[in-house]
Design a protein around this motif. Structure first.
Motif, short mmCIF file in Angstrom:
data_model
loop_
_atom_site.label_atom_id
_atom_site.label_comp_id
_atom_site.label_asym_id
_atom_site.label_seq_id
_atom_site.Cartn_x
_atom_site.Cartn_y
_atom_site.Cartn_z
N MET A 325 0.86 -1.19 0.00
CA MET A 325 0.00 0.00 0.00
C MET A 325 0.89 1.24 0.00
O MET A 325 1.77 1.37 0.87
CB MET A 325 -0.91 0.00 1.23
CG MET A 325 -2.29 0.57 0.96
SD MET A 325 -3.36 0.46 2.40
CE MET A 325 -3.11 2.08 3.07
N GLY A 326 0.68 2.13 -0.95
CA GLY A 326 1.48 3.34 -1.06
C GLY A 326 0.77 4.53 -0.41
O GLY A 326 -0.18 4.37 0.36
N PRO A 327 1.21 5.74 -0.76
CA PRO A 327 0.55 6.94 -0.23
C PRO A 327 -0.72 7.25 -1.01
O PRO A 327 -0.89 6.77 -2.14
CB PRO A 327 1.60 8.03 -0.51
CG PRO A 327 2.34 7.53 -1.72
CD PRO A 327 2.36 6.03 -1.63
N LEU A 328 -1.59 8.06 -0.45
CA LEU A 328 -2.70 8.60 -1.24
C LEU A 328 -2.11 9.56 -2.26
O LEU A 328 -0.95 9.96 -2.15
CB LEU A 328 -3.71 9.31 -0.34
CG LEU A 328 -4.34 8.47 0.78
CD1 LEU A 328 -5.54 9.18 1.38
CD2 LEU A 328 -4.76 7.11 0.28
N THR A 329 -2.90 9.94 -3.26
CA THR A 329 -2.28 10.63 -4.40
C THR A 329 -1.97 12.10 -4.12
O THR A 329 -1.14 12.68 -4.80
CB THR A 329 -3.16 10.42 -5.65
OG1 THR A 329 -3.20 9.01 -5.88
CG2 THR A 329 -2.61 11.07 -6.90
N SER A 330 -2.60 12.72 -3.13
CA SER A 330 -2.23 14.11 -2.81
C SER A 330 -2.42 14.36 -1.32
O SER A 330 -3.19 13.67 -0.64
CB SER A 330 -3.09 15.09 -3.62
OG SER A 330 -4.41 15.12 -3.11
N ALA A 331 -1.72 15.40 -0.85
CA ALA A 331 -1.82 15.77 0.57
C ALA A 331 -3.23 16.26 0.89
O ALA A 331 -3.80 15.97 1.95
CB ALA A 331 -0.79 16.83 0.89
N LEU A 332 -3.80 16.99 -0.06
CA LEU A 332 -5.16 17.52 0.12
C LEU A 332 -6.13 16.35 0.34
O LEU A 332 -6.97 16.37 1.24
CB LEU A 332 -5.55 18.30 -1.14
CG LEU A 332 -6.80 19.13 -1.07
CD1 LEU A 332 -6.57 20.32 -0.17
CD2 LEU A 332 -7.21 19.60 -2.49
N HIS A 333 -5.96 15.33 -0.49
CA HIS A 333 -6.88 14.20 -0.39
C HIS A 333 -6.62 13.42 0.91
O HIS A 333 -7.57 12.97 1.56
CB HIS A 333 -6.74 13.30 -1.62
CG HIS A 333 -7.76 12.22 -1.64
ND1 HIS A 333 -9.11 12.49 -1.63
CD2 HIS A 333 -7.65 10.88 -1.62
CE1 HIS A 333 -9.78 11.35 -1.61
NE2 HIS A 333 -8.93 10.36 -1.60
N ARG A 334 -5.34 13.26 1.31
CA ARG A 334 -5.04 12.58 2.58
C ARG A 334 -5.76 13.28 3.73
O ARG A 334 -6.39 12.65 4.57
CB ARG A 334 -3.53 12.56 2.82
CG ARG A 334 -3.17 11.89 4.14
CD ARG A 334 -2.01 12.54 4.88
NE ARG A 334 -1.91 13.96 4.72
CZ ARG A 334 -0.76 14.61 4.59
NH1 ARG A 334 0.38 13.93 4.59
NH2 ARG A 334 -0.73 15.92 4.46
N VAL A 337 -9.43 12.48 3.68
CA VAL A 337 -9.71 11.12 4.16
C VAL A 337 -9.62 11.08 5.68
O VAL A 337 -10.51 10.55 6.37
CB VAL A 337 -8.74 10.11 3.49
CG1 VAL A 337 -8.83 8.75 4.18
CG2 VAL A 337 -9.06 9.98 1.99
N LEU A 338 -8.55 11.67 6.23
CA LEU A 338 -8.38 11.63 7.69
C LEU A 338 -9.47 12.41 8.42
O LEU A 338 -9.82 12.08 9.56
CB LEU A 338 -6.98 12.16 8.08
CG LEU A 338 -5.83 11.18 7.80
CD1 LEU A 338 -4.48 11.82 8.09
CD2 LEU A 338 -5.98 9.89 8.61
N SER A 339 -10.04 13.43 7.74
CA SER A 339 -11.11 14.20 8.40
C SER A 339 -12.33 13.30 8.67
O SER A 339 -13.12 13.58 9.58
CB SER A 339 -11.51 15.41 7.54
OG SER A 339 -12.27 15.00 6.43
N TYR A 340 -12.47 12.22 7.92
CA TYR A 340 -13.60 11.32 8.15
C TYR A 340 -13.46 10.50 9.44
O TYR A 340 -14.43 9.93 9.93
CB TYR A 340 -13.81 10.39 6.94
CG TYR A 340 -14.71 11.03 5.89
CD1 TYR A 340 -16.10 11.00 6.06
CD2 TYR A 340 -14.19 11.66 4.78
CE1 TYR A 340 -16.93 11.58 5.12
CE2 TYR A 340 -15.02 12.25 3.84
CZ TYR A 340 -16.39 12.21 4.02
OH TYR A 340 -17.22 12.80 3.11
N VAL A 341 -12.24 10.45 9.99
CA VAL A 341 -12.06 9.76 11.27
C VAL A 341 -12.81 10.55 12.35
O VAL A 341 -13.52 9.98 13.19
CB VAL A 341 -10.55 9.63 11.61
CG1 VAL A 341 -10.35 9.04 13.00
CG2 VAL A 341 -9.86 8.77 10.54
#
Ligand code: NAD
Length: 494
Positions: A325-334, A337-341
């Motif tokens: 598993m690699g990184p997500l494609t952009s910092a904005l998207h990461r 995604v984390l905001s959904y936690v």
């Protein structure tokens, strides 16, 4: 790969050129957010140029025999295979896909798609309709003209082929806008297109901002159809933008795949398949099985092993051969995604695994997120309804088949869904009753150039792949021939 070999200009009328404005946008490596290349950024003037080039190329390309069009696509497929390593590394660097996946999935699937439609180009037929006596009626399937295509960043290479191959086989010319953050692999395809003998102007690739270049392409009066893959919100904007000249629209939009595991399933296969359904490509897949729906009879045993498997997935630099598993494609998207936690926690959800960036210092500068497993309170909670588009799965349980279906069908999306069972009748009954464009039984996320791909509901309309894709990129025209019809005169005179 040296950066000097990277294609970083717009591809218009068979040539790599700078944007008229001279503007560029840096594309970043999501492993460490370093700049890979500054890529020309198309504006309205560049889109105008690309549409004009495609329009000029259309008469000759559309009148070429299907066999001749097919030969170029088949040659392209061979060239893609011959350049597997370079394309795989380019895709991995730009998107974060683990190299083993880019090599074994993205590149072969891209070649397979061009090859399939290369073979289709001289086999897709019109038909003859049995009409009234004395008439011959035949139906032609004609190309549409200049087609606009807008592609997202999650599978940029593969989606380039899904969009281009059927359109070209059918005789259309193309202006394609890749996602602004992942333009590199489609620009390499442009180079290979020329090598394969594609005439100038048939394919134009114009990286640019969605809100500028994408929007203008969707509005453009010289474009006969706009084919879009991306989020449902952007899909709605595309429909509105298309209204000016009533262009044909095809939409492949978001998803929130249901993945149902019944108590009679082969649990070993279901656990492994469900993990892949979610965590492949870091969960950035419209058909990801992002809602795990478990029979309460096997839920504890399943979850214990599934969580252990998720925690063992090797997260790391996507260029490392061992990385799963690699990184997500952009910092904005990461960050999104984390905001959904927090969203999960606010609604009383329980985080069963992950929910944060990995602690490994070597990954600190990248866009990494651990495999995340969340148990929401209800299937109506936001995390179980909204597309997170990351390594983020929600787990819910059911008592009986009716409840499993109620949860599975309880979102606005309807793209891909799957189920695991050894009961034949249940398998087909549930497959019939799932609200989804694609269903997998005892498997997940299978795709093939021959099998229709697309969604229902808010997941969009139109189908990619197979004969359906050829229909999407052609229009039927009916020709009536009076062979020996006996038509009494309407206006009898003398
Ligand atoms: P997005 O909608 O933000 O962007 C997709 C593309 O549209 C990009 O090229 C972007 O530049 C462009 N764009 C943005 N605004 C535009 C506008 N106003 N007019 C024209 N073009 C515009 O989506 P994304 O975040 O890049 O991609 C993720 C989404 O794509 C997810 O929702 C995912 O489910 C969806 N997706 C769907 C499928 C499918 O086949 N159904 C496949 C993959 C991804």
């Amino acid at each position: 790969m040296s950066n000097s070999t990277l294609r970083h200009q717009l591809f218009i009328d068979g040539k790599f050129v700078n944007a008229e404005s001279g503007e560029t946008l840096a594309t970043l490596n999501p492993h460490d957010n370093s700049v890979i290349a500054d890529v020309a950024l198309a504006g309205k003037a560049d889109i105008d140029k690309a549409v004009a080039a495609a329009k000029r190329a259309f008469p000759a390309w559309s009148r070429l025999s299907g066999a001749d069009r097919g030969r170029i696509l088949l040659k392209l497929a061979d060239l893609i295979e011959a350049n597997t390593e370079e394309l795989a590394r380019l895709e991995t660097m730009d998107t974060g896909h683990p190299l083993r996946d880019s090599r074994s999935l993205d590149v072969p699937r891209t070649a397979a798609c061009f090859r399939y439609f290369g073979g289709m180009a001289d086999k897709f037929e019109g038909n003859v309709v049995p009409v009234e006596a004395g008439f011959l009626n035949y139906v032609l399937r004609d190309p549409l003209g200049v087609v606009g295509q807008v592609v997202p960043w999650n599978f940029p290479l593969m989606f380039t082929s899904w969009k281009m191959a059927p359109a070209l086989a059918a005789g259309n010319c193309i202006v394609m806008k890749p996602a602004e953050i992942t333009p590199l692999s489609s620009l390499k395809i442009a180079e290979l297109m020329s090598e394969a003998g594609m005439p100038d102007g048939v394919v134009n690739i114009v990286p640019g901002l969605g809100s500028v270049a994408g929007q203008y392409l969707a509005e453009h009066p010289g474009v006969a159809k706009i084919a879009f893959t991306g989020s449902t919100a952007t899909g709605r904007r595309i429909v509105q933008a298309s209204a000016g000249n009533l262009k044909k629209v095809q939409l492949e939009l978001g998803g929130k795949g249901a993945n149902i595991v019944f108590d009679d399933a082969n649990l070993t296969a279901a656990i492994n398949g469900s993990a892949w359904a979610m965590f492949h490509n870091q969960g950035q897949a419209c058909i990801a099985g992002s809602r795990l729906i478990l029979s309460e009879r096997i839920a504890d045993e399943f979850l214990e092993k599934y969580i252990a498997l998720a925690k063992s997935i090797r997260v790391g630099n996507p260029m490392d051969e061992a990385t799963e598993m690699g990184p997500l494609t952009s910092a904005l998207h990461r960050d999104r995604v984390l905001s959904y936690v927090d969203v999960a926690k606010e609604q009383g959800g329980e985080i069963l695994a992950g929910g944060k960036a990995p602690s490994n210092a070597a990954l600190r500068d990248g866009c990494y997120v651990e495999p995340t497993i969340v148990r929401p309170r209800s299937y109506k909670d936001r995390v179980a309804q909204e597309e997170v588009f990351g390594p983020f799965v929600t787990v819910l349980t059911f008592k009986d088949d009716a409840e499993a279906l109620q949860i599975a069908n309880g979102t606005e999306y309807g793209l891909g869904s799957g189920l695991w069972t050894n009961n034949l009748q249940r398998a087909h009954k549930v497959a019939r009753d799932l609200y989804a464009g694609m269903v997998w039984i005892n498997s997940y996320k299978r795709v093939s150039p021959g099998s229709p791909f697309g969604g229902v509901g808010q997941s969009g309309y139109g189908r990619e792949m197979g004969f359906d894709a050829m229909r999407e990129y052609t229009q039927a025209r009916s020709v009536w021939v009076n062979v020996d019809a006996q038509i009494p005169p309407w206006y009898a005179r003398g």
